[in-house]
Design a protein around this motif. Structure first.
Motif, PDB file in Angstrom:
ATOM      1  N   PRO A  15      25.939  48.348  34.777  1.00 45.53           N
ATOM      2  CA  PRO A  15      25.757  49.070  33.518  1.00 45.53           C
ATOM      3  C   PRO A  15      26.744  50.233  33.376  1.00 45.53           C
ATOM      4  CG  PRO A  15      24.042  49.680  35.070  1.00 45.53           C
ATOM      5  CD  PRO A  15      24.831  48.577  35.712  1.00 45.53           C
ATOM      6  N   LEU A  16      27.549  50.496  34.406  1.00 48.71           N
ATOM      7  CA  LEU A  16      28.446  51.642  34.405  1.00 48.71           C
ATOM      8  C   LEU A  16      29.845  51.346  33.857  1.00 48.71           C
ATOM      9  CD1 LEU A  16      27.469  53.111  37.873  1.00 48.71           C
ATOM     10  CD2 LEU A  16      26.649  53.807  35.612  1.00 48.71           C
ATOM     11  N   TYR A  17      30.208  50.073  33.719  1.00 52.00           N
ATOM     12  CA  TYR A  17      31.537  49.711  33.226  1.00 52.00           C
ATOM     13  C   TYR A  17      31.519  48.295  32.664  1.00 52.00           C
ATOM     14  CZ  TYR A  17      31.773  47.395  37.765  1.00 52.00           C
ATOM     15  OH  TYR A  17      31.505  46.617  38.857  1.00 52.00           O
ATOM     16  N   SER A  18      32.543  47.969  31.901  1.00 47.42           N
ATOM     17  CA  SER A  18      32.711  46.617  31.374  1.00 47.42           C
ATOM     18  C   SER A  18      33.410  45.759  32.417  1.00 47.42           C
ATOM     19  CB  SER A  18      33.558  46.643  30.099  1.00 47.42           C
ATOM     20  OG  SER A  18      32.920  47.397  29.099  1.00 47.42           O
ATOM     21  N   GLN A  19      33.016  44.486  32.503  1.00 49.62           N
ATOM     22  CA  GLN A  19      33.703  43.572  33.415  1.00 49.62           C
ATOM     23  C   GLN A  19      35.161  43.425  33.000  1.00 49.62           C
ATOM     24  OE1 GLN A  19      30.861  40.461  32.557  1.00 49.62           O
ATOM     25  NE2 GLN A  19      30.427  40.236  34.753  1.00 49.62           N
ATOM     26  N   GLY A  20      35.375  43.370  31.709  1.00 48.07           N
ATOM     27  CA  GLY A  20      36.730  43.257  31.182  1.00 48.07           C
ATOM     28  C   GLY A  20      36.787  43.806  29.773  1.00 48.07           C
ATOM     29  N   ILE A  27      44.339  41.811  28.485  1.00 48.05           N
ATOM     30  CA  ILE A  27      42.999  41.806  29.067  1.00 48.05           C
ATOM     31  C   ILE A  27      43.036  42.602  30.363  1.00 48.05           C
ATOM     32  CG2 ILE A  27      41.184  40.399  30.122  1.00 48.05           C
ATOM     33  CD1 ILE A  27      41.957  38.170  28.197  1.00 48.05           C
ATOM     34  N   TYR A  28      42.130  43.559  30.469  1.00 55.10           N
ATOM     35  CA  TYR A  28      41.979  44.371  31.674  1.00 55.10           C
ATOM     36  C   TYR A  28      40.691  43.950  32.360  1.00 55.10           C
ATOM     37  CZ  TYR A  28      45.357  47.226  29.166  1.00 55.10           C
ATOM     38  OH  TYR A  28      46.470  47.663  28.478  1.00 55.10           O
ATOM     39  N   VAL A  29      40.795  43.505  33.611  1.00 53.99           N
ATOM     40  CA  VAL A  29      39.632  43.115  34.399  1.00 53.99           C
ATOM     41  C   VAL A  29      39.331  44.248  35.369  1.00 53.99           C
ATOM     42  CG1 VAL A  29      38.698  41.462  36.066  1.00 53.99           C
ATOM     43  CG2 VAL A  29      40.153  40.660  34.181  1.00 53.99           C
ATOM     44  N   SER A  30      38.096  44.755  35.324  1.00 52.52           N
ATOM     45  CA  SER A  30      37.680  45.855  36.207  1.00 52.52           C
ATOM     46  C   SER A  30      37.737  45.436  37.670  1.00 52.52           C
ATOM     47  CB  SER A  30      36.240  46.267  35.885  1.00 52.52           C
ATOM     48  OG  SER A  30      36.178  46.898  34.642  1.00 52.52           O
ATOM     49  N   VAL A  72      47.918  36.210  34.108  1.00 56.96           N
ATOM     50  CA  VAL A  72      47.862  37.475  34.842  1.00 56.96           C
ATOM     51  C   VAL A  72      49.273  37.991  35.120  1.00 56.96           C
ATOM     52  CG1 VAL A  72      47.128  38.599  36.985  1.00 56.96           C
ATOM     53  CG2 VAL A  72      45.624  36.952  35.844  1.00 56.96           C
ATOM     54  N   ALA A  73      49.509  39.242  34.733  1.00 52.63           N
ATOM     55  CA  ALA A  73      50.801  39.884  34.963  1.00 52.63           C
ATOM     56  C   ALA A  73      50.762  40.827  36.159  1.00 52.63           C
ATOM     57  CB  ALA A  73      51.221  40.660  33.715  1.00 52.63           C
ATOM     58  N   LEU A  74      49.591  41.426  36.421  1.00 52.82           N
ATOM     59  CA  LEU A  74      49.477  42.406  37.498  1.00 52.82           C
ATOM     60  C   LEU A  74      48.126  42.293  38.180  1.00 52.82           C
ATOM     61  CD1 LEU A  74      50.482  44.983  39.014  1.00 52.82           C
ATOM     62  CD2 LEU A  74      49.407  46.314  37.175  1.00 52.82           C
ATOM     63  N   SER A 118      38.289  44.812  46.708  1.00 51.64           N
ATOM     64  CA  SER A 118      38.046  44.868  45.271  1.00 51.64           C
ATOM     65  C   SER A 118      39.357  44.491  44.596  1.00 51.64           C
ATOM     66  CB  SER A 118      37.610  46.277  44.846  1.00 51.64           C
ATOM     67  OG  SER A 118      37.409  46.354  43.446  1.00 51.64           O
ATOM     68  N   VAL A 119      39.273  43.660  43.568  1.00 51.69           N
ATOM     69  CA  VAL A 119      40.467  43.167  42.884  1.00 51.69           C
ATOM     70  C   VAL A 119      40.358  43.474  41.401  1.00 51.69           C
ATOM     71  CG1 VAL A 119      41.856  41.118  42.348  1.00 51.69           C
ATOM     72  CG2 VAL A 119      40.676  41.271  44.557  1.00 51.69           C
ATOM     73  N   MET A 120      41.429  44.006  40.822  1.00 55.39           N
ATOM     74  CA  MET A 120      41.486  44.174  39.369  1.00 55.39           C
ATOM     75  C   MET A 120      42.756  43.526  38.865  1.00 55.39           C
ATOM     76  SD  MET A 120      41.723  48.268  39.167  1.00 55.39           S
ATOM     77  CE  MET A 120      42.884  49.137  40.151  1.00 55.39           C
ATOM     78  N   MET A 121      42.726  43.115  37.591  1.00 50.72           N
ATOM     79  CA  MET A 121      43.840  42.363  37.021  1.00 50.72           C
ATOM     80  C   MET A 121      44.146  42.833  35.610  1.00 50.72           C
ATOM     81  SD  MET A 121      42.863  38.450  38.010  1.00 50.72           S
ATOM     82  CE  MET A 121      42.794  37.950  39.722  1.00 50.72           C
ATOM     83  N   THR A 122      45.395  42.627  35.232  1.00 49.27           N
ATOM     84  CA  THR A 122      45.829  42.803  33.851  1.00 49.27           C
ATOM     85  C   THR A 122      46.494  41.505  33.441  1.00 49.27           C
ATOM     86  OG1 THR A 122      46.224  45.149  34.232  1.00 49.27           O
ATOM     87  CG2 THR A 122      47.225  44.186  32.278  1.00 49.27           C
TER      88      THR A 122
END
Length: 127
Positions: A15-20, A27-30, A72-74, A118-122
């Motif tokens: 509930p503290l952040y959006s998944q994406g 698109i930003y993936v948390s 995915v770019a990053l 932990s993995v995040m993506m753009t």
């Protein structure tokens, strides 16, 4: 700019952040960990198991936003233990193969009780 929140039951959520978030064609993936959304438990204790699951979770969020790993770019990978670098790379290479987005790897700040990665993506899409 119009923002769209991306949500799926096929990845862990909070509930503290959006998944994406989609902002235009980006698109930003948390930061996403290796928790199996079906069980709510870590996918395993090894860095390989957790990396594979974290990447599957990120992929599910991308799919919910009408994107794929090919978009995915990053990728940013945060490791709880720097010694896990080789094992993370092993699992990462299985998932990305030849797609090879830009990537950064850093140390995960907080101790999250058994979580090793932990993995995040753009990602960028045409839509």
């Amino acid at each position: 700019m119009n923002r769209q929140i991306i949500r799926t039951d096929n990845a862990p959520s909070s509930p503290l952040y959006s998944q994406g978030v989609r902002a235009g064609s980006t698109i930003y993936v948390s930061g996403t960990v290796g928790i199996d959304p079906a069980t709510g438990a870590l996918a395993g204790s090894s860095i390989q198991d957790q990396t594979r699951q974290a990447l599957r979770n990120c992929e599910a969020i991308l799919h919910a936003g009408d994107a794929t790993l090919a978009d995915v770019a990053l990728v940013t990978v945060l490791l709880a233990h720097p010694d896990d670098f080789a094992g993370m790379n092993e699992a990462y290479a299985e998932v990305f193969g030849q797609i090879l987005p830009a990537r950064a790897v850093a140390r995960l700040g907080p101790d999250l009780g058994g979580i090793r990665v932990s993995v995040m993506m753009t990602a960028h899409t045409d839509g």
